[in-house]
Design a protein around this motif. Structure first.
Motif, PDB file in Angstrom:
ATOM      1  N   GLY A  65       1.491  -1.035   0.151  1.00 33.71           N
ATOM      2  CA  GLY A  65      -0.201   0.044   0.536  1.00 33.71           C
ATOM      3  C   GLY A  65       1.087   1.293   0.082  1.00 33.71           C
ATOM      4  O   GLY A  65       0.895   2.049  -1.454  1.00 33.71           O
ATOM      5  N   VAL A  66       1.974   1.296   1.027  1.00 31.66           N
ATOM      6  CA  VAL A  66       2.827   2.143   0.624  1.00 31.66           C
ATOM      7  C   VAL A  66       3.359   2.703  -0.460  1.00 31.66           C
ATOM      8  O   VAL A  66       3.590   3.958  -1.429  1.00 31.66           O
ATOM      9  CB  VAL A  66       4.146   1.601   2.016  1.00 31.66           C
ATOM     10  N   VAL A  67       3.870   1.560  -0.946  1.00 27.20           N
ATOM     11  CA  VAL A  67       4.666   1.865  -2.378  1.00 27.20           C
ATOM     12  C   VAL A  67       3.657   2.635  -3.715  1.00 27.20           C
ATOM     13  O   VAL A  67       3.930   3.058  -4.369  1.00 27.20           O
ATOM     14  CB  VAL A  67       4.809   0.261  -3.030  1.00 27.20           C
ATOM     15  N   CYS A  68       2.452   2.325  -3.739  1.00 28.33           N
ATOM     16  CA  CYS A  68       0.886   2.706  -4.223  1.00 28.33           C
ATOM     17  C   CYS A  68       0.829   3.987  -4.428  1.00 28.33           C
ATOM     18  O   CYS A  68       1.214   4.814  -4.787  1.00 28.33           O
ATOM     19  CB  CYS A  68      -0.087   1.589  -4.395  1.00 28.33           C
ATOM     20  N   ARG A  69       0.810   4.502  -2.721  1.00 25.54           N
ATOM     21  CA  ARG A  69       0.777   5.734  -2.115  1.00 25.54           C
ATOM     22  C   ARG A  69       2.393   6.685  -3.069  1.00 25.54           C
ATOM     23  O   ARG A  69       2.069   7.623  -3.393  1.00 25.54           O
ATOM     24  CB  ARG A  69       0.653   6.185  -1.048  1.00 25.54           C
ATOM     25  N   SER A  70       3.661   6.025  -2.773  1.00 24.00           N
ATOM     26  CA  SER A  70       4.287   6.596  -3.098  1.00 24.00           C
ATOM     27  C   SER A  70       3.924   6.949  -4.773  1.00 24.00           C
ATOM     28  O   SER A  70       5.025   7.692  -5.179  1.00 24.00           O
ATOM     29  CB  SER A  70       5.876   5.766  -2.979  1.00 24.00           C
ATOM     30  N   VAL A  87      -9.452   4.589   8.644  1.00 27.50           N
ATOM     31  CA  VAL A  87      -8.304   5.861   8.015  1.00 27.50           C
ATOM     32  C   VAL A  87      -7.810   6.261   7.033  1.00 27.50           C
ATOM     33  O   VAL A  87      -7.895   6.783   5.771  1.00 27.50           O
ATOM     34  CB  VAL A  87      -7.840   6.550   9.015  1.00 27.50           C
ATOM     35  N   VAL A  88      -6.750   5.315   6.911  1.00 27.47           N
ATOM     36  CA  VAL A  88      -6.258   5.417   5.768  1.00 27.47           C
ATOM     37  C   VAL A  88      -7.006   4.585   4.175  1.00 27.47           C
ATOM     38  O   VAL A  88      -7.307   5.537   3.465  1.00 27.47           O
ATOM     39  CB  VAL A  88      -5.445   3.798   6.265  1.00 27.47           C
ATOM     40  N   ARG A  89      -7.692   3.615   5.036  1.00 21.26           N
ATOM     41  CA  ARG A  89      -8.498   2.829   3.658  1.00 21.26           C
ATOM     42  C   ARG A  89      -9.491   3.791   2.942  1.00 21.26           C
ATOM     43  O   ARG A  89      -9.478   4.224   1.736  1.00 21.26           O
ATOM     44  CB  ARG A  89      -9.175   2.402   4.044  1.00 21.26           C
ATOM     45  N   TRP A  90     -10.166   4.925   3.862  1.00 22.32           N
ATOM     46  CA  TRP A  90     -11.040   5.949   3.315  1.00 22.32           C
ATOM     47  C   TRP A  90     -10.440   7.362   2.731  1.00 22.32           C
ATOM     48  O   TRP A  90     -10.943   7.344   1.788  1.00 22.32           O
ATOM     49  CB  TRP A  90     -12.192   5.995   4.867  1.00 22.32           C
ATOM     50  N   SER A  91      -8.557   6.792   2.864  1.00 17.79           N
ATOM     51  CA  SER A  91      -8.367   8.592   2.245  1.00 17.79           C
ATOM     52  C   SER A  91      -8.224   8.021   1.046  1.00 17.79           C
ATOM     53  O   SER A  91      -8.410   8.847   0.373  1.00 17.79           O
ATOM     54  CB  SER A  91      -7.107   8.920   2.913  1.00 17.79           C
ATOM     55  N   VAL A 116      -2.515  12.645   4.849  1.00 20.28           N
ATOM     56  CA  VAL A 116      -4.333  11.043   5.537  1.00 20.28           C
ATOM     57  C   VAL A 116      -2.732  10.565   6.790  1.00 20.28           C
ATOM     58  O   VAL A 116      -2.631  10.075   7.767  1.00 20.28           O
ATOM     59  CB  VAL A 116      -5.096  11.319   5.788  1.00 20.28           C
ATOM     60  N   PRO A 117      -2.917   9.203   5.562  1.00 20.16           N
ATOM     61  CA  PRO A 117      -2.661   8.283   5.831  1.00 20.16           C
ATOM     62  C   PRO A 117      -0.816   7.833   6.628  1.00 20.16           C
ATOM     63  O   PRO A 117      -0.484   6.838   6.593  1.00 20.16           O
ATOM     64  CB  PRO A 117      -2.509   6.752   4.518  1.00 20.16           C
ATOM     65  N   PHE A 118       0.128   9.006   6.113  1.00 20.37           N
ATOM     66  CA  PHE A 118       1.305   9.120   6.351  1.00 20.37           C
ATOM     67  C   PHE A 118       1.711   8.524   7.836  1.00 20.37           C
ATOM     68  O   PHE A 118       2.451   7.611   7.650  1.00 20.37           O
ATOM     69  CB  PHE A 118       1.610  10.792   6.069  1.00 20.37           C
ATOM     70  N   SER A 119       1.624   9.200   8.718  1.00 21.58           N
ATOM     71  CA  SER A 119       2.086   8.962  10.022  1.00 21.58           C
ATOM     72  C   SER A 119       1.748   8.012  10.667  1.00 21.58           C
ATOM     73  O   SER A 119       2.010   6.637  10.859  1.00 21.58           O
ATOM     74  CB  SER A 119       1.881  10.182  11.125  1.00 21.58           C
ATOM     75  N   LEU A 120      -0.178   7.253  10.428  1.00 16.83           N
ATOM     76  CA  LEU A 120      -0.669   6.246  10.394  1.00 16.83           C
ATOM     77  C   LEU A 120      -0.064   5.023   9.613  1.00 16.83           C
ATOM     78  O   LEU A 120       0.084   4.055  10.610  1.00 16.83           O
ATOM     79  CB  LEU A 120      -1.764   6.568  10.157  1.00 16.83           C
ATOM     80  N   GLN A 121       0.782   4.882   8.540  1.00 17.30           N
ATOM     81  CA  GLN A 121       1.453   3.803   8.188  1.00 17.30           C
ATOM     82  C   GLN A 121       2.437   3.878   9.534  1.00 17.30           C
ATOM     83  O   GLN A 121       3.233   2.876   9.126  1.00 17.30           O
ATOM     84  CB  GLN A 121       1.535   4.156   6.245  1.00 17.30           C
ATOM     85  N   LEU A 142      -5.863   0.490  -5.167  1.00 20.04           N
ATOM     86  CA  LEU A 142      -4.909  -0.996  -5.338  1.00 20.04           C
ATOM     87  C   LEU A 142      -4.926  -0.875  -3.827  1.00 20.04           C
ATOM     88  O   LEU A 142      -5.054  -1.136  -2.521  1.00 20.04           O
ATOM     89  CB  LEU A 142      -4.294  -1.043  -6.172  1.00 20.04           C
ATOM     90  N   GLY A 143      -4.579   0.428  -3.435  1.00 21.41           N
ATOM     91  CA  GLY A 143      -4.026   0.641  -1.737  1.00 21.41           C
ATOM     92  C   GLY A 143      -5.675   0.016  -1.136  1.00 21.41           C
ATOM     93  O   GLY A 143      -4.989  -0.189  -0.425  1.00 21.41           O
ATOM     94  N   TRP A 144      -6.874   0.517  -1.267  1.00 15.22           N
ATOM     95  CA  TRP A 144      -7.577   0.892  -1.251  1.00 15.22           C
ATOM     96  C   TRP A 144      -7.997  -0.711  -0.238  1.00 15.22           C
ATOM     97  O   TRP A 144      -8.529  -1.508   0.064  1.00 15.22           O
ATOM     98  CB  TRP A 144      -9.236   1.319  -1.508  1.00 15.22           C
ATOM     99  N   LEU A 145      -8.037  -1.614  -1.552  1.00 13.89           N
ATOM    100  CA  LEU A 145      -8.065  -3.125  -2.181  1.00 13.89           C
ATOM    101  C   LEU A 145      -7.347  -4.203  -0.825  1.00 13.89           C
ATOM    102  O   LEU A 145      -7.271  -4.660   0.430  1.00 13.89           O
ATOM    103  CB  LEU A 145      -7.401  -3.818  -3.117  1.00 13.89           C
TER     104      LEU A 145
END
Length: 391
Positions: free
Chosen positions: A208-213, A268-272, A304-309, A365-368
């Motif tokens: 998920g982090v890779v997708c965001r990155s 929170v990460v999922r909805w973001s 929003v997901p950054f520090s949570l991840q 993909l991150g949401w999944l």
């Protein structure tokens, strides 16, 4: 030194270091204008900053799991600044790549140790880690403004002035260095927590982090150039777009910490990520001033997901906090650079819009990946005085 002061100093140091990650993308329009680099060529510069950083951060993370190395904080800050400062006066494209890569290594060395130290100082607080991450986001947001100042001075040949944040950051690291060295007694594994490592969940988190990155680096590399096409606002409009992309992250990181105190982090990460699917599509297809609104919403959705991840990774691997930090905090803002040459090549062959359109899929993909990810129990973080002796 108090825990709050330690976190604040680490956050400010984080800002000074992440100026250099943001500066790579901010320098792209100057390299295109002054050196006539193609999209593929400037993508190679982003790749140079990301490649060694992506490889090095887990290595530094593993080392900090074995030994506390607070001396890395000032040293890596200086290395990150010197590399970027030299990149603008390099005599060739090859040397530009080398100096940007050196900066990437410096940034890679900073993140795992600083995140470990912040976790120890904050006793694992999500909100405190959010404030620590905020420093990095402010550094990102400041990068376009700082680089624009370099452009106003006379272009990339004035890049040596960019070493100034590194000098400030390294000085601010010194009181933290003294405090951490004294508490760790020269190399203990401070911050280790009892618990079982959940590698399966951590791997899903990492994907998920890779997708965001990829989304973040892809946009940050080309958003300044794309904004000029979509809004007709010229170079100033491009700088504004990059500034908004980074500044929204400062807001999103703090908001993420507060939301996680009401709902669990995974939710929170999922909805973001689900929100980000819509906002990235808006960046790709919506012209005019509304473009900037979608840039701001995308920034919030990505940050929003950054520090949570980061804290999720640390809780999934409680016995390997440095490794988890190196991957989730470091790779989150570097591994996406590995995809930049592909985006640049598509942009050269077709258009920037065609190159950025596939980024819409990645937040989905991150949401999944997060849809069925379990929320870990936050383990007890050992105080520095309880740290185990070095092995």
């Amino acid at each position: 030194m108090s825990r709050n002061r330690t976190v604040v100093l680490l956050s400010v140091g984080h800002a000074c270091v992440d100026v250099y990650q943001g500066a790579v993308a901010a320098l792209v329009p100057l390299f295109v204008a002054e050196r006539a680099y193609t999209y593929a060529a400037v993508s190679g510069i982003v790749l140079a900053a990301s490649l060694l950083s992506s490889v090095a951060q887990p290595v530094f993370g593993a080392l900090t799991d074995r030994w506390a190395m607070p001396w890395l904080l000032p040293v890596s800050t200086l290395l990150g600044g010197v590399g970027i400062a030299a990149s603008g006066v390099a005599g060739s494209y090859a040397w530009t790549l080398v100096f940007v890569a050196v900066s990437g290594i410096g940034v890679a060395a900073y993140h795992p140790e600083s995140a470990r130290a912040a976790r120890v100082a904050s006793r694992g607080s999500h909100q405190a880690m959010g404030w620590f991450s905020l420093g990095g986001n402010i550094g990102f947001a400041a990068a376009p403004v700082v680089v624009a100042g370099v452009g106003a001075l006379g272009g990339v040949r004035f890049s040596p002035v960019l070493v100034l944040p590194a000098l400030v950051g390294s000085v601010l690291c010194l009181p933290v260095l003294r405090a951490l060295t004294g508490r760790a007694q020269g190399g203990s594994r401070a911050g280790a927590s009892a618990g079982v490592d959940d590698w399966r969940s951590f791997i899903r988190l990492t994907l998920g982090v890779v997708c965001r990155s990829i989304v973040f680096i892809g946009l940050s590399t080309f958003i300044a150039l794309y904004a000029q096409q979509r809004t007709g606002a010229g170079p100033v409009g491009g700088t504004v777009a990059l500034f908004v992309l980074y500044l929204g992250g400062a807001v999103g990181t703090v908001v993420g910490g507060h939301l996680a105190s009401r709902w669990d982090r995974v939710t929170v990460v999922r909805w973001s990520y689900l929100l980000t699917v819509v906002t990235v599509a808006g960046i790709v297809v919506v012209p005019g001033p509304v473009f900037y609104l979608f840039v701001a919403l995308t920034s919030a959705g990505l940050y929003v997901p950054f520090s949570l991840q980061v804290t999720l990774g640390q809780d999934y691997l409680p016995s390997r906090v440095g490794t988890a930090s190196g991957i989730t905090l470091g790779l989150a803002v570097s591994v996406g650079g590995l995809a930049s040459p592909v985006i640049g090549s598509v942009a050269d062959a077709f258009s920037l819009q065609a190159a950025l359109a596939p980024l819409v899929v990645l937040p989905a993909l991150g949401w999944l990946l997060f849809r069925t990810l379990p929320e870990p129990a936050a383990p007890r973080v050992a105080a520095p005085s309880e740290a185990a002796p070095a092995r």
